[in-house]
Design an enzyme around this catalytic site. Structure first.
Site, PDB file in Angstrom:
ATOM      1  N   ASP A  38     -17.268 -25.830  24.471  1.00  0.00           N
ATOM      2  CA  ASP A  38     -18.324 -26.627  25.092  1.00  0.00           C
ATOM      3  C   ASP A  38     -18.542 -27.841  24.195  1.00  0.00           C
ATOM      4  OD1 ASP A  38     -19.576 -25.113  23.059  1.00  0.00           O
ATOM      5  OD2 ASP A  38     -21.488 -25.122  24.104  1.00  0.00           O
ATOM      6  N   HIS A  74       0.845  -1.187   0.000  1.00  0.00           N
ATOM      7  CA  HIS A  74       0.000   0.000   0.000  1.00  0.00           C
ATOM      8  C   HIS A  74       0.886   1.244   0.000  1.00  0.00           C
ATOM      9  CE1 HIS A  74       0.680   0.893   4.213  1.00  0.00           C
ATOM     10  NE2 HIS A  74      -0.182   1.869   4.183  1.00  0.00           N
ATOM     11  N   LEU A 133     -28.511 -36.880  14.281  1.00  0.00           N
ATOM     12  CA  LEU A 133     -28.287 -38.158  13.614  1.00  0.00           C
ATOM     13  C   LEU A 133     -26.952 -38.085  12.875  1.00  0.00           C
ATOM     14  CD1 LEU A 133     -31.907 -38.586  12.200  1.00  0.00           C
ATOM     15  CD2 LEU A 133     -30.976 -39.518  14.335  1.00  0.00           C
ATOM     16  N   TYR A 177      -5.643   7.917   4.785  1.00  0.00           N
ATOM     17  CA  TYR A 177      -5.328   8.386   6.130  1.00  0.00           C
ATOM     18  C   TYR A 177      -4.188   9.389   6.030  1.00  0.00           C
ATOM     19  CZ  TYR A 177      -1.514   4.928   5.942  1.00  0.00           C
ATOM     20  OH  TYR A 177      -0.412   4.190   5.581  1.00  0.00           O
TER      21      TYR A 177
END
Length: 850
Positions: free
Chosen positions: A577, A223, A679, A277
């Site tokens: 979990d 960049h 299943l 920027y």
């Protein structure tokens, strides 16, 4: 401390002496780690990597909590070190859409604890940034603690304050691996035997991984940045350009490092509407641009530093500055800057560069222990903005087993190096995805955005049926997963009175069909594709004892019994979990979620298992259907000779049965709060399993159900989702899961839980419902009371069965009592809400157990 020659042995070798490597070394020293050596191919401290060509701008606010927290820690650390200019940061809006985005910015900052975030009007912006043309903007977002880090100064400070040895001009040629563990780092100046190694080479991250046989998805991209000649508008600002790098060995163009070492005196700015920027360098102005087509760099062709050449800096490509080549922008960088900052028109540039930095396929860092090589750690795809925080997190992880910042444990699911799918290391894939992430850096990314490239990589055996039913496919871990089905569009009319209309940002990429599938499942029966979920077989001598040592619940269960449990780290944080099924005396099936679960959860079990226990992560080996709804038993019984009555097949039990001719491990569990089964069948039988259930259930109202319905149904029931409601930054007591912990057993994390319980649980998860709105609340939005921020939305959705909008949040324990009134702030609106007891839906479990 810098040293001339590398040692023959070190406990820890860090490859890369840039922002991340230096930060890790510093924080390991803080924790008392001895015998750490840092090596870099470049001279010290100006190594020639992105740490010294970057302008050092630090905007802390992100929709990601961990990114924001890591950035804030970095700013505080480097401010105390005296190498951070806290001038503030202003993000500008040149469109109404961007102004809405800045309101989100303020909400995220409030949620994650950044000090004094503010929205500014145009006049207030120009009070801070007088060079900005006030007529070009609608306003701005101001974060007072944003600023800029002096890259070279920070690297020098780290080296001076760290107990590690730093060795420059040393090229790593190999990482020796034997029996799956790191043995040594081989350099052009000798072999360094070590117990562990940290890869902190960023731009060279892919190449470094290759030395250890790893395909890490680290994509380098160019960049642009320019520094103007001195400007009259900045004439009053002092400048020391010419003296900043005196006496330092600098590879390549010295002017780049020289200007980057010059600090700003005004707030740093961003014009995200044009991917730009800027900040001042004394009396000159620096301007950076993502406003061009992605300039990907072959990760195998990064090259090396020389006296004349800095490998991470490429020649400035003027055409990308002056022509609009970014496909989402209609102006070039120069044109947009000329309009926003008129003083920059027709000025000369004193320094220019195309600097290289890296992206992963999802744009997040790659941090933590690698799966394939014990002792090999990753600290890659990290910018200056977050480098101090991730150095701290990685050091804590390495030394204490608990990734954390001073504010507490952090969630690692979104940054873990093990999260990547098996295909992610293919070079074309990760370079393309990295290019897309580059393009999106300053883009407004819509909720539930989906990529359009590299699709169809992983398909369940039900894919053809799902296509025929009009599935709207989302990509998850490379899998194509239905979010909803157009074949269910007729249900919308049936349930229209129960489906409130959503508009604005919350409505983007949502369909009322998701709501209709939710309501239909509560009334009839639906089939949900769970193939992306993970199955892990644990078997062999001592398998039960092993699982007991890593599971928080009691795993001393009978054959055919199912138990919900957690895997915890040493600090008691929730790693996963899981559902544990005992299939035989020494054989267990552990099921967990999709996405990153196989790599993170499966890898953790593999590395903790003793030699007598086999852990087999069956990623893609089983295809699974969730069969849920009041008619689920009637449908399943038609397809099997097994007894599936409530007495013959109780809740949280498992059987190995046949569904038609298909061999299935059937688990009587439900993630939606309805009667039903999971299943699990071998993948080659998957298509027949779907056909069997589909044909048998037509008169029972069987429908397909997608992920949208799953999300709202599980939230009504209060079932947790790892990576959203629970993660390594929460313990089971905070997460409302004490039933998944048996303190009479011994397991990893038990001591930390005992201490937490004795100290008292300060925060608890709780559901909220909105008092007078049906709007859907979005994650990361602040929850407050009397102006005090209590927490933020972890997950939100509309509860179509309940007829209420639901949000889950962690709040201080004193506010977790049902009936407490709070406010939720979302999309610039303030909503009154009330804390509720959980579960909100079917608290007596009458629908599940029948």
């Amino acid at each position: 401390m810098s040293t001339e020659t590398p040692p023959s042995r070190a406990d820890t070798v860090i490859i890369g002496a840039g922002a991340v490597g230096c930060s890790v070394a510093y924080h390991l020293s803080e924790l008392g780690a001895a015998d750490v050596t840092v090596v870099d191919q470049g001279p010290l401290p100006v190594t020639g990597g992105s740490s010294v060509h970057a302008p050092g701008i630090m905007f802390q606010t992100s929709p990601s909590k961990i990114q924001t927290k890591a950035a804030h820690y970095t700013s505080r650390l480097l401010s105390e070190a005296g190498v951070y200019d806290e001038v503030g940061g202003i993000e500008l809006a040149r469109s109404e859409d961007r102004m809405d985005f800045l309101r989100r910015r303020k909400e995220w900052a409030t949620s994650y604890g950044l000090p004094e975030p503010q929205l500014l009007d145009p006049e207030e912006v120009t009070d801070h940034l007088p060079m900005v043309d006030e007529d070009e903007i609608l306003g701005g977002y101001y974060s007072p603690t944003d600023g800029r880090v002096d890259g070279i100064g920070a690297l020098q400070w780290y080296m001076e304050e760290s107990a590690a040895d730093f060795v420059g001009n040393t090229e790593v040629e190999d990482i020796e691996v034997e029996d799956g563990a790191v043995q040594a780092v081989v350099t052009d100046r000798g072999r360094i035997e070590c117990d562990r190694c940290v890869m902190a080479t960023n731009n060279w991250g892919y190449q470094t991984g290759q030395l250890a046989g790893l395909d890490l998805p680290i994509a380098p991209v160019e960049h642009q940045y320019v520094v103007t000649e001195p400007l009259d508008e900045l004439a009053d600002e002092e400048s020391s350009v010419g003296d900043n790098t005196t006496g330092l060995d600098v590879p390549g163009d010295r002017s780049i490092a020289e200007y980057m070492s010059e600090g700003p005196t005004q707030p740093v700015g961003r014009d995200q509407d044009h991917s730009l920027y800027f900040r001042n360098h004394g009396d000159a102005l620096g301007m950076g641009s993502y406003n061009h087509e992605t300039l990907s760099v072959d990760p195998e062709a990064m090259g090396k530093n020389t006296d004349e050449h800095q490998a991470s800096v490429r020649g400035f490509t003027k055409e990308h500055w002056e022509k609009p080549t970014h496909r989402g922008r209609d102006k070039s960088a120069k044109q947009a800057f000329d309009e926003l900052l008129p003083a920059t028109q027709d000025v000369e540039y004193e320094a220019t560069e195309n600097g290289i930095f890296v992206f992963t396929p999802d744009g997040m860092p790659a941090v933590g222990p690698t799966a394939a090589v014990d002792g090999l750690w990753s600290g890659l795809a990290i910018w200056w903005t977050h480098s101090g925080g991730y150095g701290k997190i990685l050091a804590e992880w390495m030394e204490n087993g608990v990734p954390r910042l001073p504010s507490g444990p952090v969630d690692t699911g979104g940054i873990h190096v093990r999260r990547f799918e098996p295909h992610a290391g293919e070079k074309e894939y990760f370079v393309d995805r990295g290019a897309k992430r580059y393009e999106q850096v300053y883009s407004i990314v819509e909720p539930r955005w989906q990529p359009d490239d590299h699709r169809g990589l992983r398909r369940s055996p039900f894919y053809s049926q799902q296509e025929d039913l009009g599935a709207e496919f989302y990509q998850s871990g490379g899998w194509e997963t239905p979010q909803y089905y157009e074949s269910n569009a007729d249900l919308v009319d049936r349930y229209e009175d129960q489906i409130p209309e959503q508009d604005g940002w919350q409505a983007i990429n949502r369909s009322p069909i998701e709501a209709a599938e939710h309501l239909h499942t509560r009334e009839k029966v639906s089939m949900f594709d769970m193939t992306t979920f993970s199955s892990i077989v644990v078997e062999g001598e001592g398998s039960g004892e092993f699982l007991q040592s890593v599971c928080s619940n009691d795993i001393d269960i009978d054959i055919g019994q199912v138990r919900y449990s957690l895997l915890l780290n040493e600090g008691g944080g929730i790693l996963a979990d899981v559902t544990v099924v005992r299939l035989d005396d020494e054989e267990y099936l552990v099921t967990t979620g999709g996405g990153s679960s196989p790599g993170i959860h499966g890898g953790w079990l593999e590395e903790h298992a003793p030699e007598t226990v086999g852990v087999h992560v069956e990623e893609g080996a089983r295809s699974t259907i969730g069969l849920w709804g009041p008619n689920a038993r009637l449908l399943l019984q038609r397809c099997t000779d097994a007894d599936v009555t409530n007495s013959g097949f109780p809740y949280f039990r498992a059987k190995q049965i046949y569904v038609g001719e298909v061999p299935v491990v059937a688990l009587r569990v439900s993630y939606v709060g309805e009667l039903g089964w999971e299943l699990w069948a071998p993948t080659e039988y998957g298509q027949r399993l779907w056909e069997t259930l589909w044909e048998a259930g037509q008169d029972l109202g069987v429908r397909p159900m997608g992920g949208g319905a799953l999300s709202s149904m599980r939230l009504e029931k209060g079932y947790r989702l790892w990576g959203t409601d629970i993660d390594t930054d929460a313990n089971p007591f905070e997460a409302g899961l004490p039933f998944a912990v048996d303190m009479d057993t011994d397991f990893v994390g038990k001591e930390a839980l005992q201490a937490a319980r004795e100290d008292g649980i300060d925060n608890r998860i709780t559901p909220l419902t909105l008092d007078d709105s049906t709007d859907i609340m979005l994650s990361g939005r602040p929850v407050t009371k009397d102006g005090e921020t209590l927490g933020y939305v972890q997950a939100g959705d509309y509860g179509y069965t309940l007829g209420e909008s639901i949000a889950y949040t962690y709040v201080p324990s004193e506010y977790a009592e049902a009936g407490t009134t709070v406010q939720v702030h979302c999309e610039g609106e303030t909503y009154d809400a009330t804390v509720r007891d959980e579960p909100l839906f079917d608290p007596g479990r009458e629908k599940i157990i029948r």
